[in-house]
Design a protein around this motif. Structure first.
Motif, PDB file in Angstrom:
ATOM      1  N   GLU A 143       9.336  21.143  20.344  1.00 28.03           N
ATOM      2  CA  GLU A 143      11.008  20.807  20.209  1.00 28.03           C
ATOM      3  C   GLU A 143      11.310  20.611  19.028  1.00 28.03           C
ATOM      4  O   GLU A 143      12.671  20.440  18.859  1.00 28.03           O
ATOM      5  N   VAL A 144      10.871  20.359  18.129  1.00 26.23           N
ATOM      6  CA  VAL A 144      11.084  20.269  16.754  1.00 26.23           C
ATOM      7  C   VAL A 144      11.797  21.379  15.890  1.00 26.23           C
ATOM      8  O   VAL A 144      10.835  22.371  15.780  1.00 26.23           O
ATOM      9  N   PRO A 145      12.800  21.255  15.344  1.00 28.05           N
ATOM     10  CA  PRO A 145      13.040  22.492  14.725  1.00 28.05           C
ATOM     11  C   PRO A 145      12.386  22.596  13.266  1.00 28.05           C
ATOM     12  O   PRO A 145      12.019  21.739  12.729  1.00 28.05           O
ATOM     13  N   VAL A 146      11.603  23.764  13.240  1.00 29.64           N
ATOM     14  CA  VAL A 146      10.657  24.059  12.125  1.00 29.64           C
ATOM     15  C   VAL A 146      11.055  25.433  11.596  1.00 29.64           C
ATOM     16  O   VAL A 146      11.316  26.289  12.045  1.00 29.64           O
ATOM     17  N   ALA A 147      11.177  25.279  10.146  1.00 29.82           N
ATOM     18  CA  ALA A 147      11.225  26.584   9.281  1.00 29.82           C
ATOM     19  C   ALA A 147      10.303  26.488   8.436  1.00 29.82           C
ATOM     20  O   ALA A 147       9.869  25.442   7.636  1.00 29.82           O
ATOM     21  N   SER A 167      12.300  27.708  -7.579  1.00 30.40           N
ATOM     22  CA  SER A 167      13.626  28.515  -7.192  1.00 30.40           C
ATOM     23  C   SER A 167      14.588  27.364  -7.288  1.00 30.40           C
ATOM     24  O   SER A 167      15.912  27.737  -6.962  1.00 30.40           O
ATOM     25  N   GLY A 168      14.698  26.332  -7.839  1.00 28.90           N
ATOM     26  CA  GLY A 168      15.591  25.226  -7.731  1.00 28.90           C
ATOM     27  C   GLY A 168      16.033  25.178  -6.502  1.00 28.90           C
ATOM     28  O   GLY A 168      15.034  24.646  -5.620  1.00 28.90           O
ATOM     29  N   PRO A 169      17.332  24.915  -6.143  1.00 25.16           N
ATOM     30  CA  PRO A 169      17.619  24.627  -4.773  1.00 25.16           C
ATOM     31  C   PRO A 169      17.137  25.595  -3.687  1.00 25.16           C
ATOM     32  O   PRO A 169      17.619  25.360  -2.532  1.00 25.16           O
ATOM     33  N   LYS A 170      17.191  26.969  -4.115  1.00 28.62           N
ATOM     34  CA  LYS A 170      17.107  28.072  -3.230  1.00 28.62           C
ATOM     35  C   LYS A 170      16.294  28.253  -1.958  1.00 28.62           C
ATOM     36  O   LYS A 170      16.527  28.360  -0.729  1.00 28.62           O
ATOM     37  N   VAL A 171      15.012  27.817  -2.159  1.00 29.15           N
ATOM     38  CA  VAL A 171      14.153  27.584  -1.091  1.00 29.15           C
ATOM     39  C   VAL A 171      14.433  26.661   0.128  1.00 29.15           C
ATOM     40  O   VAL A 171      14.657  26.850   1.213  1.00 29.15           O
ATOM     41  N   LEU A 172      14.721  25.493  -0.653  1.00 33.69           N
ATOM     42  CA  LEU A 172      15.044  24.343   0.399  1.00 33.69           C
ATOM     43  C   LEU A 172      16.211  24.669   0.950  1.00 33.69           C
ATOM     44  O   LEU A 172      16.553  24.435   2.294  1.00 33.69           O
ATOM     45  N   ASP A 173      17.349  25.230   0.525  1.00 35.65           N
ATOM     46  CA  ASP A 173      18.669  25.521   1.115  1.00 35.65           C
ATOM     47  C   ASP A 173      18.287  26.527   1.962  1.00 35.65           C
ATOM     48  O   ASP A 173      18.855  26.502   3.554  1.00 35.65           O
ATOM     49  N   ARG A 174      17.529  27.756   1.938  1.00 42.05           N
ATOM     50  CA  ARG A 174      17.340  28.696   2.834  1.00 42.05           C
ATOM     51  C   ARG A 174      16.675  28.169   4.172  1.00 42.05           C
ATOM     52  O   ARG A 174      17.015  28.372   5.221  1.00 42.05           O
ATOM     53  N   LEU A 175      15.680  27.020   4.053  1.00 30.25           N
ATOM     54  CA  LEU A 175      14.861  26.628   5.074  1.00 30.25           C
ATOM     55  C   LEU A 175      15.645  25.605   5.828  1.00 30.25           C
ATOM     56  O   LEU A 175      15.763  25.569   7.111  1.00 30.25           O
ATOM     57  N   LEU A 176      16.600  24.845   5.234  1.00 35.02           N
ATOM     58  CA  LEU A 176      17.571  24.142   5.937  1.00 35.02           C
ATOM     59  C   LEU A 176      18.567  24.906   6.909  1.00 35.02           C
ATOM     60  O   LEU A 176      18.859  24.725   7.864  1.00 35.02           O
ATOM     61  N   ALA A 177      18.952  25.926   6.348  1.00 35.52           N
ATOM     62  CA  ALA A 177      19.732  26.868   7.147  1.00 35.52           C
ATOM     63  C   ALA A 177      19.023  27.481   8.192  1.00 35.52           C
ATOM     64  O   ALA A 177      19.747  27.569   9.291  1.00 35.52           O
ATOM     65  N   LEU A 178      17.807  28.029   7.990  1.00 30.13           N
ATOM     66  CA  LEU A 178      17.107  28.467   9.132  1.00 30.13           C
ATOM     67  C   LEU A 178      16.972  27.469  10.072  1.00 30.13           C
ATOM     68  O   LEU A 178      16.937  27.626  11.551  1.00 30.13           O
ATOM     69  N   ALA A 179      16.458  26.268   9.944  1.00 30.39           N
ATOM     70  CA  ALA A 179      16.134  25.245  10.921  1.00 30.39           C
ATOM     71  C   ALA A 179      17.281  24.833  11.641  1.00 30.39           C
ATOM     72  O   ALA A 179      17.162  24.505  12.867  1.00 30.39           O
ATOM     73  N   ARG A 180      18.516  24.824  11.009  1.00 25.84           N
ATOM     74  CA  ARG A 180      19.888  24.664  11.563  1.00 25.84           C
ATOM     75  C   ARG A 180      20.660  25.849  12.369  1.00 25.84           C
ATOM     76  O   ARG A 180      21.708  25.972  12.827  1.00 25.84           O
ATOM     77  N   ASP A 181      19.876  26.951  12.581  1.00 19.91           N
ATOM     78  CA  ASP A 181      20.216  28.126  13.162  1.00 19.91           C
ATOM     79  C   ASP A 181      21.685  28.457  12.512  1.00 19.91           C
ATOM     80  O   ASP A 181      22.618  29.194  13.121  1.00 19.91           O
ATOM     81  N   GLU A 182      21.631  28.390  10.826  1.00 20.30           N
ATOM     82  CA  GLU A 182      22.848  28.764  10.345  1.00 20.30           C
ATOM     83  C   GLU A 182      22.838  30.140   9.587  1.00 20.30           C
ATOM     84  O   GLU A 182      24.012  30.740   9.286  1.00 20.30           O
TER      85      GLU A 182
END
Length: 432
Positions: free
Chosen positions: A371-375, A416-431
């Motif tokens: 049940e934990v959000p994972v990306a 990637s600088g911020p790009k990979v982390l930014d993408r994963l946070l957006a995926l985990a948050r359903d953004e």
């Protein structure tokens, strides 16, 4: 606790004392080091925590300066903890200098059996309770750090707010043999792609290997450069700029000498710096045990499986006039004779390779009910972690969202600088 500063960040050092064996909390204890990082001006804010788990195994947390790589993106909303996993960095060390204090090889092997993901995650849970007051935290796992994060989901999901994995979704079912049977074809593809990019390097590799076949080459630190050790420079091919780094390393390999061409000191020093395990001996010692699941010994899987891929036989390649194929992220018994940082640990490593009773690391039933959000970022044709294995695991973890990309190699979260982390946070948050 003393604070200190770098450009754009405020840092604090933490030390924690934890049991060597978490099943024996009253027994021997070891020390863990972690560096806290907050954005300048937000160091006193009530921020959620992000724990970073470095790749490896056996590698200390990266030493960033300021807001390098992904760290700047994380600091926009998190207080970050960079943990030196047990045995690494400023945590209680485990290396050729300290392990003899344990006793002989059997005592050393028994000690080292406590350095896999299961112990690391239990360390993290003790640290979390002390730092967050019991609140769950976000975990970012790079490579082996993703293996640890997957174990975390299997055993202590209550401690997790979100899990972000980059190049580190492990197989839940593959044996060490399975891992390497999938790996050698990738090594071949990466080598052939390098020779296609830099055709001149094919001849350079052939010449260097031919020279090593006829000359015993010992580096100033005592490292023996065999053909097989030279082939393992292929580990560079798993990073975004690794092919270019390898090309530059190879281009000035030879100098004229009184008796003919000799390998240049500058080349040999660059090779030593790339191949030596002095800074991360645990990487070699417990590399195959991270795949062990209680179904028999790993028994030097990479070495045994290599025999199933005769194209990697350098002697046969040279006899046919071909450049040898290069290897990457495989650990062999000969590492413990060629590398002076590993030689004193050879017998302990043999005992670990023969151990049969490793406990399993992943709980498929619990992961299926996650049940934990994972990306997770899965890098297409990742040299170090098999893409098919990662995608099978992604399907087995309920709710996990993947981003499969060939834009980056295994080091994408840094490159990637911020790009990979930014993408994963957006995926985990359903953004997205």
């Amino acid at each position: 606790m003393t604070r200190y500063r770098q450009p754009g960040v405020v840092l604090r050092d933490h030390t924690f004392t934890v049991p060597l064996d978490h099943d024996d909390p009253g027994g021997e204890r070891i020390e863990l080091y972690a560096r806290e990082v907050a954005a300048t001006g937000r160091e006193d804010d009530d921020l959620p925590w992000l724990l970073y788990l470095e790749g490896g195994p056996g590698c200390a947390a990266r030493r960033f300066v300021g807001r390098q790589a992904w760290l700047g993106r994380a600091l926009r909303e998190f207080r970050v903890l960079l943990l030196d996993q047990r045995g690494t960095g400023r945590s209680t060390p485990a290396n050729r200098q300290t392990l003899p204090l344990r006793g002989g090889p059997r005592a050393q092997a028994a000690y080292l059996a406590h350095f896999r993901a299961d112990a690391i995650v239990r360390d993290c849970e003790l640290i979390r309770r002390r730092l967050t007051g019991g609140a769950p935290w976000t975990v970012l796992g790079q490579s082996y750090g993703g293996f640890c994060a997957t174990h975390y989901l299997s055993t202590a999901p209550e401690g997790l707010r979100t899990v972000l994995i980059t190049g580190g979704l492990p197989s839940l079912t593959a044996s060490a043999d399975d891992v390497y049977r999938a790996a050698y074809p990738r090594m071949r593809r990466k080598t052939e792609a390098h020779y296609a990019r830099y055709p001149q390097d094919a001849e350079r590799v052939r010449r260097i290997a031919e020279h090593l076949a006829g000359h015993r080459t010992v580096l100033p630190d005592g490292h023996i450069l065999t053909i097989e050790a030279f082939q393992s420079l292929g580990a560079l091919l798993g990073t975004g700029d690794g092919s270019h780094q390898l090309h530059y390393l190879l281009e000035n390999a030879f100098l004229p000498g009184p008796g003919g061409p000799v390998l240049a000191d500058a080349f040999l020093e660059a090779v030593r710096g790339t191949l030596s395990f002095a800074a991360a001996p645990l990487y070699a010692v417990i590399h195959e045990p991270i795949y062990a699941r209680g179904q028999g010994p790993t028994a030097w899987a990479a070495e045994r499986v290599r025999a199933e891929f005769p194209a990697f036989d350098a002697t046969a390649s040279l006899a046919a006039g071909r450049p040898p194929l290069l290897t990457g992220e495989t650990i062999h018994p000969w590492h413990f004779t060629t590398d002076p940082a590993l030689r004193p640990l050879r017998e302990a490593a043999e005992l670990l390779a023969g151990r049969e009773d490793w406990p399993p690391l992943y709980d498929p039933a619990r992961l299926a009910a996650n049940e934990v959000p994972v990306a997770a970022a899965v890098y297409h044709d990742d040299l170090y972690v098999d893409t098919a294995h990662s995608l099978a695991t992604a399907r087995a973890i309920r709710g996990l969202r993947t981003w499969v990309t060939d834009e980056y190699e295994h080091d994408g979260v840094r490159a990637s600088g911020p790009k990979v982390l930014d993408r994963l946070l957006a995926l985990a948050r359903d953004e997205v």
